[in-house]
Design a protein around this motif. Structure first.
Motif, PDB file in Angstrom:
ATOM      1  N   GLN A 419      43.799  55.359 -53.441  1.00 54.65           N
ATOM      2  CA  GLN A 419      43.269  54.007 -53.554  1.00 54.65           C
ATOM      3  C   GLN A 419      43.069  53.360 -52.191  1.00 54.65           C
ATOM      4  O   GLN A 419      42.041  52.727 -51.929  1.00 54.65           O
ATOM      5  N   ARG A 420      44.017  53.505 -51.316  1.00 62.14           N
ATOM      6  CA  ARG A 420      43.908  52.877 -49.994  1.00 62.14           C
ATOM      7  C   ARG A 420      42.846  53.558 -49.138  1.00 62.14           C
ATOM      8  O   ARG A 420      42.116  52.897 -48.401  1.00 62.14           O
ATOM      9  N   PHE A 421      42.799  54.863 -49.252  1.00 64.03           N
ATOM     10  CA  PHE A 421      41.787  55.602 -48.487  1.00 64.03           C
ATOM     11  C   PHE A 421      40.383  55.151 -48.890  1.00 64.03           C
ATOM     12  O   PHE A 421      39.527  54.870 -48.056  1.00 64.03           O
ATOM     13  N   VAL A 422      40.161  55.066 -50.205  1.00 66.27           N
ATOM     14  CA  VAL A 422      38.852  54.658 -50.703  1.00 66.27           C
ATOM     15  C   VAL A 422      38.542  53.226 -50.288  1.00 66.27           C
ATOM     16  O   VAL A 422      37.421  52.899 -49.891  1.00 66.27           O
ATOM     17  N   SER A 423      39.545  52.367 -50.320  1.00 65.55           N
ATOM     18  CA  SER A 423      39.319  50.952 -50.033  1.00 65.55           C
ATOM     19  C   SER A 423      38.921  50.706 -48.585  1.00 65.55           C
ATOM     20  O   SER A 423      38.225  49.733 -48.287  1.00 65.55           O
ATOM     21  N   ILE A 424      39.359  51.562 -47.671  1.00 68.51           N
ATOM     22  CA  ILE A 424      38.987  51.386 -46.260  1.00 68.51           C
ATOM     23  C   ILE A 424      37.472  51.335 -46.118  1.00 68.51           C
ATOM     24  O   ILE A 424      36.911  50.476 -45.435  1.00 68.51           O
ATOM     25  N   GLU A 425      36.801  52.240 -46.774  1.00 64.69           N
ATOM     26  CA  GLU A 425      35.347  52.311 -46.682  1.00 64.69           C
ATOM     27  C   GLU A 425      34.650  51.414 -47.691  1.00 64.69           C
ATOM     28  O   GLU A 425      33.540  50.965 -47.473  1.00 64.69           O
ATOM     29  N   ASN A 427      35.775  48.487 -49.561  1.00 65.53           N
ATOM     30  CA  ASN A 427      36.022  47.075 -49.826  1.00 65.53           C
ATOM     31  C   ASN A 427      34.828  46.190 -49.469  1.00 65.53           C
ATOM     32  O   ASN A 427      34.505  45.241 -50.182  1.00 65.53           O
ATOM     33  N   THR A 428      34.181  46.505 -48.344  1.00 62.06           N
ATOM     34  CA  THR A 428      33.044  45.684 -47.918  1.00 62.06           C
ATOM     35  C   THR A 428      31.914  45.765 -48.930  1.00 62.06           C
ATOM     36  O   THR A 428      31.284  44.762 -49.267  1.00 62.06           O
ATOM     37  N   PHE A 429      31.664  46.971 -49.424  1.00 66.46           N
ATOM     38  CA  PHE A 429      30.601  47.149 -50.408  1.00 66.46           C
ATOM     39  C   PHE A 429      30.917  46.407 -51.702  1.00 66.46           C
ATOM     40  O   PHE A 429      30.071  45.732 -52.280  1.00 66.46           O
ATOM     41  N   LEU A 430      32.164  46.528 -52.150  1.00 71.57           N
ATOM     42  CA  LEU A 430      32.570  45.830 -53.368  1.00 71.57           C
ATOM     43  C   LEU A 430      32.433  44.328 -53.196  1.00 71.57           C
ATOM     44  O   LEU A 430      31.980  43.615 -54.093  1.00 71.57           O
ATOM     45  N   SER A 431      32.802  43.841 -52.017  1.00 71.87           N
ATOM     46  CA  SER A 431      32.735  42.408 -51.754  1.00 71.87           C
ATOM     47  C   SER A 431      31.295  41.921 -51.774  1.00 71.87           C
ATOM     48  O   SER A 431      30.989  40.850 -52.313  1.00 71.87           O
ATOM     49  N   TYR A 432      30.409  42.716 -51.202  1.00 79.86           N
ATOM     50  CA  TYR A 432      29.012  42.293 -51.124  1.00 79.86           C
ATOM     51  C   TYR A 432      28.390  42.177 -52.508  1.00 79.86           C
ATOM     52  O   TYR A 432      27.656  41.231 -52.800  1.00 79.86           O
ATOM     53  N   TYR A 433      28.667  43.158 -53.361  1.00 80.47           N
ATOM     54  CA  TYR A 433      28.040  43.164 -54.677  1.00 80.47           C
ATOM     55  C   TYR A 433      28.867  42.457 -55.751  1.00 80.47           C
ATOM     56  O   TYR A 433      28.471  42.430 -56.915  1.00 80.47           O
ATOM     57  N   GLU A 434      30.016  41.894 -55.358  1.00 83.91           N
ATOM     58  CA  GLU A 434      30.803  41.121 -56.321  1.00 83.91           C
ATOM     59  C   GLU A 434      29.998  39.893 -56.764  1.00 83.91           C
ATOM     60  O   GLU A 434      29.474  39.143 -55.945  1.00 83.91           O
ATOM     61  N   ASN A 435      29.887  39.727 -58.053  1.00 86.03           N
ATOM     62  CA  ASN A 435      29.129  38.598 -58.631  1.00 86.03           C
ATOM     63  C   ASN A 435      27.654  38.609 -58.234  1.00 86.03           C
ATOM     64  O   ASN A 435      26.992  37.565 -58.245  1.00 86.03           O
ATOM     65  N   ALA A 436      27.130  39.791 -57.854  1.00 88.82           N
ATOM     66  CA  ALA A 436      25.699  39.875 -57.521  1.00 88.82           C
ATOM     67  C   ALA A 436      24.882  39.585 -58.772  1.00 88.82           C
ATOM     68  O   ALA A 436      25.217  40.042 -59.870  1.00 88.82           O
ATOM     69  N   PRO A 437      23.810  38.805 -58.648  1.00 84.82           N
ATOM     70  CA  PRO A 437      23.025  38.444 -59.834  1.00 84.82           C
ATOM     71  C   PRO A 437      22.303  39.652 -60.414  1.00 84.82           C
ATOM     72  O   PRO A 437      22.000  40.619 -59.709  1.00 84.82           O
ATOM     73  N   ASP A 438      22.041  39.587 -61.715  1.00 81.20           N
ATOM     74  CA  ASP A 438      21.242  40.610 -62.371  1.00 81.20           C
ATOM     75  C   ASP A 438      19.776  40.302 -62.110  1.00 81.20           C
ATOM     76  O   ASP A 438      19.235  39.326 -62.618  1.00 81.20           O
ATOM     77  N   LEU A 439      19.123  41.127 -61.289  1.00 79.89           N
ATOM     78  CA  LEU A 439      17.734  40.869 -60.935  1.00 79.89           C
ATOM     79  C   LEU A 439      16.777  41.130 -62.093  1.00 79.89           C
ATOM     80  O   LEU A 439      15.593  40.824 -62.007  1.00 79.89           O
ATOM     81  N   ASN A 440      17.297  41.693 -63.194  1.00 83.19           N
ATOM     82  CA  ASN A 440      16.468  41.903 -64.375  1.00 83.19           C
ATOM     83  C   ASN A 440      16.400  40.662 -65.263  1.00 83.19           C
ATOM     84  O   ASN A 440      15.663  40.641 -66.239  1.00 83.19           O
ATOM     85  N   ASP A 441      17.183  39.636 -64.936  1.00 80.94           N
ATOM     86  CA  ASP A 441      17.242  38.430 -65.750  1.00 80.94           C
ATOM     87  C   ASP A 441      16.030  37.562 -65.460  1.00 80.94           C
ATOM     88  O   ASP A 441      16.059  36.666 -64.625  1.00 80.94           O
TER      89      ASP A 441
END
Length: 596
Positions: A419-425, A427-441
């Motif tokens: 989990q920690r190994f994966v999070s190093i790389e 976390n930034t990606f998850l943060s960027y797309y967190e609550n990203a809008p659905d562009l199909n809406d």
């Protein structure tokens, strides 16, 4: 299985083909080579991009070239300098064991004196663009009176680029007794006209079905609002970690703008268009061929000479104006037996442009949802895990460091370590797309009040436009219409008021004249009505009325953006959150590290 020797080629040519890794001829080569060797009849050949056309017409000519003569015996015409250079390079490789053979490319953007010097030494095959070929003929430096073969490669594109007059001039100085070989990826009426006017009872061969797309290519389309076109492009790239793609744009300006945005957002991208110098173009193409770039943003013309066999995707940032150009674009992928995907990014009003393309390529476009943030994160994470799983461990170099590493990590369980190994790389990606809008809406994309809050801003000019609610105008469509005029990059849009039969909008006063000229010069219409834009020198005196002197401009728009932003206050006409820097992706080289 047929071999090149079975087609009647000599040992020197076969040896060169073996050196290059060619094993068996493609369908178009198998049909064209023996036909050109055995007959002097003209040949009209349909061959999709990536099927080996260059070898199909050059190998039988090489088989018959007289190297004891210094005369130019074949002239090959191609639409672009990149393609001319590529053809000449291929012919050099095919002929490397033929003693005394010479081939030369002639094209604009390079020293004509150098090209003349090569011609004076004696060149058996000349590969040229129509413009430079005519220039050399006019200077009496290129003599085609002894030509035995005339090849028109990608004839459809030469006509699209307006080279008919040049073709007429070139053919006028070639002997009547010659073999004309016409190769084209599509056969619109104009190409059929060339065949009728310039050829005598030509033999016709095809590789695949005429005017149809490659069976190796699947076709998808994504529906977006205009404001989210670029965001959708980024998501398509992000959901495909191993993407290796050409992104096609319609204009040089659009090409450069999209490339600049991608580079700024950390993608390994660059542009290819006619405003670049030859040295710049060569550099970009070389980097792309070596996969130092993953995304190449290009115009149709600039990409014609790019010979790449393993593109994963072709992306139409906007559909081409000419339907046949889509066939050329999509034919850049799915080559050499590999599968490829051709993607069209369209707005709701552009979907009807897909139907005539479907008739041309003989395939249906599959509507595909724009990837969500969750899908992108999943694909990027799995790519990272694959990369870790497949990494080669240098045990000899790392073993001295392992005891200290094990000591530091001994308190972590296997699951915690992963989990920690994966999070190093990640976390930034998850943060960027967190609550990203659905562009199909689409409903969300089209939201917006019909009237925006009033502002009295001395830095804004107020404009009247003769369309309103009864024309199905809303703030989103009006902003899209303004953006379509290309008045200025990131122009500020202020107050918008949509009334029944007319509306008002405010723009940065520094672009007052540019706005009027843009609406006047662009042939705009909206829902069948011609668009008229005027300046209102004074604020309106009451709701539903308008007052003040106006400068009148008549104009109109067929292509309208669907930019959906509305609400009071002044802002810039550009994308929001997803146009900011994007986080670092996985399994993909980046030119810069993205910000979170």
């Amino acid at each position: 299985m047929t071999t090149f020797k079975d087609l009647g080629l000599n040992e020197n040519i076969i040896k060169a083909l073996t050196d290059l890794g060619y094993e068996n001829p493609t369908e178009i080569q198998e049909k064209a080579i023996p036909q050109v060797i055995a007959s002097k009849k003209d040949l009209k050949a349909f061959a999709q991009t990536g099927t080996g056309k260059t070898a199909a017409f050059s190998l039988p000519i090489l088989e018959q070239i007289d190297t004891n003569s210094k005369n130019t015996q074949a002239i090959i015409l191609s639409p672009t300098r990149e393609l001319a250079l590529q053809i000449a390079k291929n012919i050099e490789e095919f002929a490397k064991h033929i003693k005394g053979f010479r081939v030369s490319a002639v094209y604009g953007g390079a020293s004509i004196e150098d090209q003349i010097r090569k011609l004076k030494k004696g060149v058996h095959i000349v590969v040229g663009t129509p413009g430079r070929t005519v220039d050399l003929i006019n200077r009496k430096q290129l003599n085609l009176k002894n030509v035995e073969w005339l090849v028109l490669d990608e004839a459809d594109e030469m006509l699209n680029m307006g080279f008919k007059d040049e073709l007429d001039k070139i053919l006028a100085v070639t002997p009547e007794e010659k073999q004309t070989l016409l190769f084209s990826a599509t056969f619109p009426r104009e190409v059929e006209s060339i065949a009728k006017n310039y050829m005598h009872k030509p033999v016709e061969i095809t590789s695949g079905e005429k005017n149809k797309g490659s069976d190796q290519v699947s076709h998808q389309f994504y529906v977006v609002s205009e404001r989210n076109r670029y965001n959708a492009l980024k998501r398509i790239a992000d959901v495909n970690p191993d993407i290796y793609s050409i992104i096609f744009c319609r204009t040089r300006r659009e090409t450069q703008e999209i490339a600049d945005k991608l580079i700024k957002d950390g993608y390994n991208a660059d542009s290819l268009h006619g405003d670049l110098s030859q040295a710049q173009r060569d550099s970009v193409m070389e980097k792309f061929r070596k996969k130092h770039l993953q995304l190449l943003v290009a115009t149709d013309v600039a990409a014609r000479g790019l010979d790449v066999t393993d593109l994963t995707h072709v992306i139409n940032h906007k559909l081409p104006d000419q339907i046949e150009s889509y066939t050329h674009r999509s034919g850049r992928t799915g080559r050499a037996g590999k599968e490829g995907i051709s993607i069209a990014i369209v707005t709701g009003r552009e979907k009807n442009k897909l139907h005539p393309i479907e008739r041309i390529i003989g395939k249906k476009f599959v509507k595909t949802p724009i990837p969500t943030g969750k899908e992108i994160c999943q694909n990027q994470l799995l790519k990272l895990i694959d990369k870790v799983h497949d990494i080669e461990v240098n045990e000899a170099e790392i073993k001295d460091f392992l005891p200290a590493i094990y000591k530091k990590l001994e308190d972590l369980t296997r699951e915690e370590l992963i989990q920690r190994f994966v999070s190093i790389e990640f976390n930034t990606f998850l943060s960027y797309y967190e609550n990203a809008p659905d562009l199909n809406d689409s409903e969300h994309m089209q939201s917006g009040r019909e009237t925006r809050g009033r502002r009295n801003d001395e830095n804004m000019s107020r404009f009247f436009i003769n369309i309103g609610k009864k024309d199905k105008l809303n703030p989103a469509r009006l902003i899209g219409l303004i953006n379509d005029q290309d008045i200025a990059k990131n122009i500020e849009i202020g107050q918008i008021e949509i009334l029944d039969t007319f509306s008002f909008f405010e723009l940065d006063k520094n672009y007052q004249e540019e706005t009027l000229k843009a609406f006047e010069s662009n042939d705009n219409s909206f829902e069948g009505r011609s668009v008229n834009v005027e300046i209102t020198e004074k604020k309106r005196s009451g709701r539903g009325g308008r007052s003040g002197n106006r400068r009148r401009r008549d104009n109109g728009s067929n292509n309208r953006n669907e930019n959906s932003r509305s609400g009071g206050g002044k802002r810039r006409s550009k994308d929001r959150k997803e146009n900011s820097s994007t986080p670092s992706g996985f399994g993909r080289k980046r030119s810069t590290r993205r910000k979170g």
